[in-house]
Design an enzyme around this catalytic site. Structure first.
Site, PDB file in Angstrom:
ATOM      1  CD  GLU A   1       9.784  28.792 -32.050  1.00  0.00           C
ATOM      2  OE1 GLU A   1       8.668  29.053 -32.538  1.00  0.00           O
ATOM      3  OE2 GLU A   1       9.966  28.572 -30.828  1.00  0.00           O
TER       4      GLU A   1
ATOM      5  NE  ARG B   1       7.770  32.993 -31.318  1.00  0.00           N
ATOM      6  CZ  ARG B   1       6.826  32.250 -30.739  1.00  0.00           C
ATOM      7  NH1 ARG B   1       6.940  31.926 -29.460  1.00  0.00           N
ATOM      8  NH2 ARG B   1       5.784  31.857 -31.418  1.00  0.00           N
TER       9      ARG B   1
ATOM     10  NE  ARG C   1      -2.891  30.252 -28.264  1.00  0.00           N
ATOM     11  CZ  ARG C   1      -1.726  30.416 -28.866  1.00  0.00           C
ATOM     12  NH1 ARG C   1      -1.649  31.138 -29.968  1.00  0.00           N
ATOM     13  NH2 ARG C   1      -0.633  29.856 -28.383  1.00  0.00           N
TER      14      ARG C   1
ATOM     15  CG  ASN D   1       9.761  33.391 -26.977  1.00  0.00           C
ATOM     16  OD1 ASN D   1       9.056  34.393 -26.894  1.00  0.00           O
ATOM     17  ND2 ASN D   1       9.287  32.216 -27.332  1.00  0.00           N
TER      18      ASN D   1
ATOM     19  CG  HIS E   1       3.728  28.506 -34.743  1.00  0.00           C
ATOM     20  ND1 HIS E   1       2.479  27.918 -34.765  1.00  0.00           N
ATOM     21  CD2 HIS E   1       3.986  28.805 -33.436  1.00  0.00           C
ATOM     22  CE1 HIS E   1       1.999  27.859 -33.534  1.00  0.00           C
ATOM     23  NE2 HIS E   1       2.886  28.385 -32.713  1.00  0.00           N
TER      24      HIS E   1
END
Length: 408
Positions: free
Chosen positions: A384, A93, A240, A7, A181
């Protein structure tokens, strides 16, 4: 043989190495993170192997690319392992696949070009994801590079959830909700369905970290999620804003704000950091709140409220709830947040077990609901990288099978 899952971010590279045994992807034997990859940075690599943690600074020679130094160091590390495995593929990813990429793909120059069109929809992630792929393609030209998409898990969402109330010509241009996600949600769902029959029912999954979202799933399929066209929508996050009245943006434009200023505000100066004025790190805010900081308390309360509010909305979309799962850095480790969220959702028949909640260590899937709870509550540490590795292995197997079937 093994799959390397990575990632790539703006200044870091997370990695995990997953052996293949009988064609099945195994839990990682090596995992770590290389930081300091920004131009002029001082790269450092931390990794864990066989339960032991290691760390070292990486020497970047003058004029050398820090990313190239990082990749060389990673290859040396893997080659130095006992019974060093050959890398079958690198699974990357990639945050945004748009409406074009709804399954993992082997990366070509054409794929990279098409994916670059989504850079503005995920500016904190997409450009760096793609740059990571380019670097690995150069460093490992004979190894397949596989792109695995966070948006793919949500590809089957019904139109009523993904469509905006905008003219159809804009939807034809790709202006719609996508959801993110997805690799995390895919892993959480697979674990839940192994652990409990409720995992095949009405499930809300909460991926809560620096990036945060919720996903409603029915029978393992995403039917609604809080993130939308970009990774800005939905829950309040570390830096965010989450959902915001579009009129605020019109107002800022009228006040003379530029695109760059608004983008920085929404992606890097808002959320927990913006509300508290202290930090985007929930652990730091907990410490400040315990010492009486009203600003830290306000940020935590707002974050918690948004999780409760959106969980209620997704429960309504599902027509009820069978299971609530927490994951992500905050969801896996913040005992108090889980308690506060569940207490405010008690009207659903959801009851948390305080002792089991405290015992959840973020290392294994753990049920934290009380015996009288009508709804199961789980903490599921996400992985992940393992999902990306599975996707890559499956793609390689299907490609090889197709090639063999077509062979003369």
């Amino acid at each position: 043989m093994a799959i390397l899952a990575v990632n790539a971010g703006s200044s870091s590279l997370k990695f995990s190495l997953h052996p293949l045994l009988g064609g099945q992807v195994q839990p990682h034997v090596l995992s770590g993170n290389i930081q300091g990859l920004e131009p002029g940075g001082s790269p450092e690599m931390g990794w864990q192997y066989r339960g032991a943690k290691h760390h070292r600074a990486l020497a970047a020679h003058e004029g050398a690319s820090v990313f190239a130094v990082a990749l060389d160091s990673l290859r040396e590390l893997i080659q130095g392992l006992d019974g060093a495995p050959a890398i079958d593929a690198v699974a990357h990813r990639v945050v945004h696949g748009g409406g074009e990429f709804t399954a993992s793909v082997c990366v070509t120059e054409e794929v990279l070009s098409r994916l670059a069109r989504f850079n503005s929809l995920a500016p904190l992630h997409q450009p760096h994801n793609l740059e990571g792929i380019r670097r690995f393609r150069t460093a490992m030209p004979q190894v397949p590079q596989i792109a695995c998409f966070d948006t793919a898990f949500h590809a089957a969402m019904p139109e009523v959830d993904y469509a905006f109330a905008l003219p159809r010509e804009l939807r034809a241009q790709g202006v719609r909700r996508y959801g993110f996600h997805g690799l995390s949600y895919q892993y959480i769902m697979s674990v839940l369905q192994e652990k409990t029959l409720r995992g095949r029912g009405r499930v809300v999954m909460a991926h809560l970290g620096n990036g945060a979202s919720l996903c409603a799933a029915q029978d393992g399929t995403s039917v609604a999620t809080t993130m939308g066209f970009s990774a800005l929508d939905g829950l309040m996050m570390g830096t965010r804003s989450g959902s915001l009245d579009a009129g605020v943006l019109l107002y800022l434009l009228e006040q003379g704000w530029t695109h760059a200023q608004i983008e920085r505000l929404l992606y890097k100066q808002s959320g927990l950091l913006g509300v508290s004025g202290i930090s985007a790190d929930m652990r730091r805010l907990r410490e400040e709140a315990a010492e009486g900081s009203a600003d830290a308390q306000c940020a935590i309360a707002q974050f918690t409220h948004r999780v409760v509010r959106e969980t209620g909305a997704l429960t309504a979309c599902l027509g009820g709830l069978d299971l609530l799962a927490f994951s992500g850095g905050i969801g896996e480790n913040d005992v108090l947040l889980r308690q506060q969220v569940c207490e405010r959702l008690a009207w659903t028949g959801l009851h948390i077990d305080a002792q089991r909640n405290r015992a959840a260590d973020g290392k294994q899937a753990w049920a934290i609901h009380a015996p009288d709870s009508r709804i199961e509550i789980w903490v599921v540490p996400t992985d992940e990288g393992r999902v990306a590795a599975r996707e890559a292995a499956a793609l390689l197997e299907s490609t090889q099978a197709l090639q063999q079937a077509c062979a003369p």
